[in-house]
Design a protein around this motif. Structure first.
Motif, mmCIF file in Angstrom:
data_model
loop_
_atom_site.group_PDB
_atom_site.id
_atom_site.type_symbol
_atom_site.label_atom_id
_atom_site.label_comp_id
_atom_site.label_asym_id
_atom_site.label_seq_id
_atom_site.Cartn_x
_atom_site.Cartn_y
_atom_site.Cartn_z
ATOM 1 N N ARG A 153 -39.894 8.951 -14.409
ATOM 2 C CA ARG A 153 -39.682 10.327 -13.987
ATOM 3 C C ARG A 153 -38.178 10.587 -13.862
ATOM 4 O O ARG A 153 -37.442 9.750 -13.356
ATOM 5 N N SER A 154 -37.743 11.738 -14.332
ATOM 6 C CA SER A 154 -36.334 12.112 -14.181
ATOM 7 C C SER A 154 -36.063 12.409 -12.717
ATOM 8 O O SER A 154 -36.995 12.631 -11.930
ATOM 9 N N LEU A 155 -34.812 12.442 -12.352
ATOM 10 C CA LEU A 155 -34.452 12.612 -10.944
ATOM 11 C C LEU A 155 -34.969 13.928 -10.375
ATOM 12 O O LEU A 155 -35.362 13.992 -9.205
ATOM 13 N N ASP A 156 -34.991 14.976 -11.185
ATOM 14 C CA ASP A 156 -35.472 16.266 -10.680
ATOM 15 C C ASP A 156 -36.984 16.306 -10.532
ATOM 16 O O ASP A 156 -37.540 17.295 -10.053
ATOM 17 N N GLU A 157 -37.653 15.219 -10.929
ATOM 18 C CA GLU A 157 -39.096 15.100 -10.736
ATOM 19 C C GLU A 157 -39.430 14.134 -9.596
ATOM 20 O O GLU A 157 -40.588 13.753 -9.426
ATOM 21 N N ILE A 158 -38.427 13.743 -8.842
ATOM 22 C CA ILE A 158 -38.598 12.857 -7.693
ATOM 23 C C ILE A 158 -38.147 13.601 -6.445
ATOM 24 O O ILE A 158 -37.078 14.209 -6.436
ATOM 25 N N SER A 159 -38.937 13.554 -5.406
ATOM 26 C CA SER A 159 -38.619 14.282 -4.185
ATOM 27 C C SER A 159 -37.275 13.851 -3.600
ATOM 28 O O SER A 159 -36.994 12.654 -3.478
ATOM 29 N N PRO A 160 -36.437 14.808 -3.213
ATOM 30 C CA PRO A 160 -35.198 14.470 -2.511
ATOM 31 C C PRO A 160 -35.459 13.648 -1.244
ATOM 32 O O PRO A 160 -34.594 12.893 -0.805
ATOM 33 N N LEU A 162 -37.405 11.129 -0.999
ATOM 34 C CA LEU A 162 -37.391 9.712 -1.363
ATOM 35 C C LEU A 162 -35.968 9.247 -1.664
ATOM 36 O O LEU A 162 -35.576 8.137 -1.283
ATOM 37 N N VAL A 163 -35.200 10.086 -2.338
ATOM 38 C CA VAL A 163 -33.805 9.745 -2.614
ATOM 39 C C VAL A 163 -33.064 9.498 -1.307
ATOM 40 O O VAL A 163 -32.363 8.488 -1.145
ATOM 41 N N ARG A 164 -33.239 10.412 -0.362
ATOM 42 C CA ARG A 164 -32.549 10.277 0.931
ATOM 43 C C ARG A 164 -33.107 9.119 1.743
ATOM 44 O O ARG A 164 -32.378 8.476 2.499
ATOM 45 N N ALA A 165 -34.384 8.837 1.575
ATOM 46 C CA ALA A 165 -35.002 7.729 2.309
ATOM 47 C C ALA A 165 -34.419 6.393 1.863
ATOM 48 O O ALA A 165 -34.116 5.526 2.696
ATOM 49 N N VAL A 166 -34.237 6.206 0.551
ATOM 50 C CA VAL A 166 -33.693 4.920 0.087
ATOM 51 C C VAL A 166 -32.208 4.798 0.424
ATOM 52 O O VAL A 166 -31.716 3.702 0.670
ATOM 53 N N ILE A 167 -31.494 5.920 0.451
ATOM 54 C CA ILE A 167 -30.096 5.868 0.889
ATOM 55 C C ILE A 167 -30.031 5.472 2.356
ATOM 56 O O ILE A 167 -29.227 4.627 2.759
ATOM 57 N N ALA A 168 -30.905 6.076 3.166
ATOM 58 C CA ALA A 168 -30.938 5.752 4.595
ATOM 59 C C ALA A 168 -31.320 4.300 4.823
ATOM 60 O O ALA A 168 -30.768 3.630 5.704
ATOM 61 N N ALA A 169 -32.245 3.800 4.046
ATOM 62 C CA ALA A 169 -32.766 2.453 4.267
ATOM 63 C C ALA A 169 -31.925 1.364 3.617
ATOM 64 O O ALA A 169 -31.731 0.285 4.190
ATOM 65 N N GLU A 170 -31.421 1.645 2.416
ATOM 66 C CA GLU A 170 -30.810 0.594 1.619
ATOM 67 C C GLU A 170 -29.290 0.642 1.563
ATOM 68 O O GLU A 170 -28.636 -0.397 1.449
ATOM 69 N N ASP A 171 -28.709 1.857 1.608
ATOM 70 C CA ASP A 171 -27.293 1.929 1.268
ATOM 71 C C ASP A 171 -26.716 3.281 1.688
ATOM 72 O O ASP A 171 -26.536 4.176 0.863
ATOM 73 N N ASN A 203 -43.655 15.393 -4.814
ATOM 74 C CA ASN A 203 -44.312 16.046 -3.679
ATOM 75 C C ASN A 203 -44.357 15.174 -2.427
ATOM 76 O O ASN A 203 -45.078 15.502 -1.476
ATOM 77 N N LEU A 204 -43.609 14.091 -2.407
ATOM 78 C CA LEU A 204 -43.643 13.189 -1.252
ATOM 79 C C LEU A 204 -43.026 13.852 -0.019
ATOM 80 O O LEU A 204 -41.943 14.434 -0.087
ATOM 81 N N SER A 205 -43.711 13.732 1.099
ATOM 82 C CA SER A 205 -43.167 14.230 2.364
ATOM 83 C C SER A 205 -42.143 13.233 2.903
ATOM 84 O O SER A 205 -41.981 12.130 2.367
ATOM 85 N N LYS A 206 -41.481 13.587 3.992
ATOM 86 C CA LYS A 206 -40.511 12.682 4.599
ATOM 87 C C LYS A 206 -41.179 11.386 5.047
ATOM 88 O O LYS A 206 -40.649 10.290 4.802
ATOM 89 N N SER A 207 -42.302 11.495 5.705
ATOM 90 C CA SER A 207 -42.963 10.291 6.221
ATOM 91 C C SER A 207 -43.466 9.408 5.087
ATOM 92 O O SER A 207 -43.376 8.177 5.159
ATOM 93 N N GLU A 208 -43.984 10.012 4.024
ATOM 94 C CA GLU A 208 -44.476 9.235 2.882
ATOM 95 C C GLU A 208 -43.316 8.545 2.164
ATOM 96 O O GLU A 208 -43.409 7.366 1.806
ATOM 97 N N ALA A 209 -42.233 9.275 1.965
ATOM 98 C CA ALA A 209 -41.055 8.687 1.321
ATOM 99 C C ALA A 209 -40.505 7.535 2.153
ATOM 100 O O ALA A 209 -40.120 6.491 1.622
#
Length: 237
Positions: free
Chosen positions: A64-71, A73-82, A184-190
């Motif tokens: 999936r291209s980035l615009d097809e991934i919920s922000p 999840l992007v913010r969740a991995v930044i918060a968790a990983e880096d 369509n991932l919510s904050k909690s799901e991401a």
């Protein structure tokens, strides 16, 4: 004029010289091929990785291209990983120093890998491997940071990261755990997916308990902080 006598053998390059030539040629071809691969994957989706090929559980994935991934999840991995993803050049020196110190004290081994380093490892290398793989990982990290924009790095990361047993990428993980698309991932799901990323074969996404559940809740609360503080500014303008 020198005379040639039967039995004389013309002397070729010495063994040491041949070895040096071989090393230089090998190094040149490696650098050229690695630059070519990084340039190729700057545009083309990564079709398969060594980790996927060696996975005895099979592979389920869907690019999936980035615009097809919920922000989220992007913010969740930044918060968790880096959290310094947008500001570092591929390496978080402070995190590396802390990891070295913890490992020196004999505590549970902890890494200091950034999202860029994990992407380099997941796409071009293999899991485990010690110092040799770490050295190659550093090389590919520098290359992707130089050739790819940050948005491409995290796009690739979210498409090749293992999100469950035999499951790779944000879309496959979202479909497996929540029966929905990654956009369509919510904050909690991401946050729950991000919490499981360091150990996707051991940490549950659905029905998580103990540390994984607490960690997921913490990540969920930090998603808004990533947005508020502009920690995703290299991705979302």
């Amino acid at each position: 004029m020198a005379e040639y006598h039967e039995g004389d053998v013309p002397k070729g390059p010495s063994l040491f010289r041949r070895l040096i030539i071989f090393i230089f040629k090998g190094g040149f071809y490696f650098v050229a091929l690695s630059i070519l691969l990084v340039g190729f994957f700057a545009i083309i989706p990564v079709p398969i990785t060594a980790t996927m090929l060696m996975d005895e559980n099979g592979v389920t994935k869907s690019w999936r291209s980035l615009d097809e991934i919920s922000p989220n999840l992007v913010r969740a991995v930044i918060a968790a990983e880096d959290s310094k993803f947008c500001s570092h050049n591929g390496f978080d020196t402070e995190a590396i120093e802390k990891a070295i110190e913890n490992n020196r004290k004999g505590k549970k081994l902890r890494g200091g890998s950034t999202i860029s380093q994990q992407t380099a490892k997941n796409v071009f290398l293999w899991q485990n491997g010690g110092y040799v793989r770490k050295g190659l990982e550093a090389w590919f990290t520098m290359l992707i940071e130089f050739i790819w924009p940050k948005s491409r790095i995290i796009e690739v990361y979210l498409n090749v990261a293992e999100t469950g047993i035999g499951t790779y990428g944000a879309e496959a993980g979202a479909q497996r755990y929540f029966n929905k698309s990654a956009d369509n991932l919510s904050k909690s799901e991401a946050a729950r997916i991000a919490a499981a990323l360091p150990a996707p074969k051991k940490r549950a996404v659905n029905g998580a308990s103990g540390f994984t559940r607490r960690y997921g809740n913490s990540i969920s609360s930090r998603i808004s902080i990533v947005k508020r503080d502009g920690l995703d500014s290299c991705i979302y303008k």
